[in-house]
Design a protein around this motif. Structure first.
Motif, PDB file in Angstrom:
ATOM      1  N   UNK A 145       1.111  -1.361  -0.263  1.00 50.86           N
ATOM      2  CA  UNK A 145       0.179  -0.288   0.011  1.00 50.86           C
ATOM      3  C   UNK A 145       0.416   1.111   0.012  1.00 50.86           C
ATOM      4  N   UNK A 146       0.647   2.298  -0.544  1.00 50.18           N
ATOM      5  CA  UNK A 146       0.702   3.702  -0.298  1.00 50.18           C
ATOM      6  C   UNK A 146       0.975   3.850   1.857  1.00 50.18           C
ATOM      7  N   UNK A 147       2.746   4.295   1.336  1.00 53.91           N
ATOM      8  CA  UNK A 147       2.607   4.473   2.716  1.00 53.91           C
ATOM      9  C   UNK A 147       2.712   5.972   3.270  1.00 53.91           C
ATOM     10  N   UNK A 148       1.780   6.911   3.844  1.00 53.80           N
ATOM     11  CA  UNK A 148       2.076   7.897   4.327  1.00 53.80           C
ATOM     12  C   UNK A 148       3.848   8.349   4.964  1.00 53.80           C
ATOM     13  N   UNK A 149       4.002   9.344   4.264  1.00 51.09           N
ATOM     14  CA  UNK A 149       5.475   9.513   4.653  1.00 51.09           C
ATOM     15  C   UNK A 149       5.024  11.192   6.084  1.00 51.09           C
ATOM     16  N   UNK A 150       4.777  12.317   5.234  1.00 51.98           N
ATOM     17  CA  UNK A 150       4.863  13.490   5.918  1.00 51.98           C
ATOM     18  C   UNK A 150       4.003  14.479   4.976  1.00 51.98           C
ATOM     19  N   UNK A 151       3.574  15.519   6.455  1.00 51.11           N
ATOM     20  CA  UNK A 151       2.339  16.344   5.230  1.00 51.11           C
ATOM     21  C   UNK A 151       2.316  17.719   6.328  1.00 51.11           C
ATOM     22  N   UNK A 152       1.907  18.627   5.178  1.00 48.72           N
ATOM     23  CA  UNK A 152       2.279  20.044   6.172  1.00 48.72           C
ATOM     24  C   UNK A 152       0.504  20.913   5.880  1.00 48.72           C
ATOM     25  N   UNK A 153       0.454  22.088   6.800  1.00 50.53           N
ATOM     26  CA  UNK A 153      -0.304  22.420   6.522  1.00 50.53           C
ATOM     27  C   UNK A 153      -0.117  24.259   5.556  1.00 50.53           C
ATOM     28  N   UNK A 154      -0.696  24.437   5.708  1.00 51.60           N
ATOM     29  CA  UNK A 154      -1.137  25.460   3.915  1.00 51.60           C
ATOM     30  C   UNK A 154      -0.459  26.935   4.756  1.00 51.60           C
ATOM     31  N   UNK A 155      -0.059  27.224   6.168  1.00 49.52           N
ATOM     32  CA  UNK A 155       0.722  28.420   6.611  1.00 49.52           C
ATOM     33  C   UNK A 155       2.706  27.133   6.574  1.00 49.52           C
ATOM     34  N   UNK A 156       2.583  26.484   6.802  1.00 48.35           N
ATOM     35  CA  UNK A 156       3.810  25.079   7.010  1.00 48.35           C
ATOM     36  C   UNK A 156       4.103  25.456   8.505  1.00 48.35           C
ATOM     37  N   UNK A 157       3.194  25.729   8.955  1.00 41.45           N
ATOM     38  CA  UNK A 157       3.152  26.259  10.694  1.00 41.45           C
ATOM     39  C   UNK A 157       3.013  25.093  11.263  1.00 41.45           C
ATOM     40  N   UNK A 158       1.779  23.884  10.564  1.00 45.79           N
ATOM     41  CA  UNK A 158       2.258  22.082  11.120  1.00 45.79           C
ATOM     42  C   UNK A 158       2.316  21.394  10.764  1.00 45.79           C
ATOM     43  N   UNK A 159       3.232  20.410  10.955  1.00 50.23           N
ATOM     44  CA  UNK A 159       3.885  19.022  10.376  1.00 50.23           C
ATOM     45  C   UNK A 159       2.832  18.526  10.868  1.00 50.23           C
ATOM     46  N   UNK A 160       2.865  17.148   9.956  1.00 57.26           N
ATOM     47  CA  UNK A 160       2.736  15.460  10.875  1.00 57.26           C
ATOM     48  C   UNK A 160       3.627  14.560  10.144  1.00 57.26           C
ATOM     49  N   UNK A 161       4.010  13.677  10.649  1.00 56.40           N
ATOM     50  CA  UNK A 161       5.595  13.274  10.022  1.00 56.40           C
ATOM     51  C   UNK A 161       4.708  11.234  10.577  1.00 56.40           C
ATOM     52  N   UNK A 162       5.484  10.859   9.728  1.00 55.31           N
ATOM     53  CA  UNK A 162       5.480   9.261   9.967  1.00 55.31           C
ATOM     54  C   UNK A 162       6.346   8.944  11.012  1.00 55.31           C
ATOM     55  N   UNK A 163       5.960   7.802  11.934  1.00 57.40           N
ATOM     56  CA  UNK A 163       7.267   7.535  12.810  1.00 57.40           C
ATOM     57  C   UNK A 163       8.937   6.982  11.949  1.00 57.40           C
TER      58      UNK A 163
END
Length: 125
Positions: free
Chosen positions: A44-62
């Motif tokens: 399956x396609x695996x999540x790596x990272x995401x960022x919101x519109x301002x760049x002030x909020x990010x999310x990363x896979x462990x």
């Protein structure tokens, strides 16, 4: 038509760095969540990272936290993924993606409407 054009990638050795870039064609890019996913054959396609519109909020896979950094430039309509301390298990085809939204946190590929063409990252041991 919305287009995401990826660049970067290639073959490196373990411990090296690579930078992926994704250029987004639509003027409303700045209002979207941008993300990177990766996929290996038969998986399956695996999540790596995401960022919101301002760049002030990010999310990363462990699995990449502390090694990868996602960033965006809304003036240029680009989102980048800086990958440091690469490992053989990071080998995959990497995809950028965007969706409407305000908050990061959605990690399913089904949540993302638009995708780049994919770029191969190969890390040798």
């Amino acid at each position: 038509q919305v287009q995401l054009i990826q660049s970067g990638g290639g073959l490196v050795q373990a411990g090296d760095s690579l930078r992926l870039s994704c250029a987004f064609s639509e003027r409303t890019f700045s209002t979207r969540i941008a993300a990177w996913f990766r996929q290996n054959p038969g998986k399956d396609r695996e999540f790596v990272a995401a960022i919101n519109w301002s760049g002030g909020s990010t999310d990363y896979a462990d699995s990449v936290k502390g090694r990868f950094t996602i960033s965006r430039d809304n003036a240029k309509n680009t989102v980048d993924l800086q990958m440091n301390s690469l490992k053989p298990e990071d080998t995959a085809v990497y995809y950028c993606a965007v969706r409407f939204g305000v908050r990061v946190g959605l990690r399913s590929s089904a949540d993302y409407a638009y995708w780049g063409q994919g770029t191969q990252v190969s890390v040798s041991s």
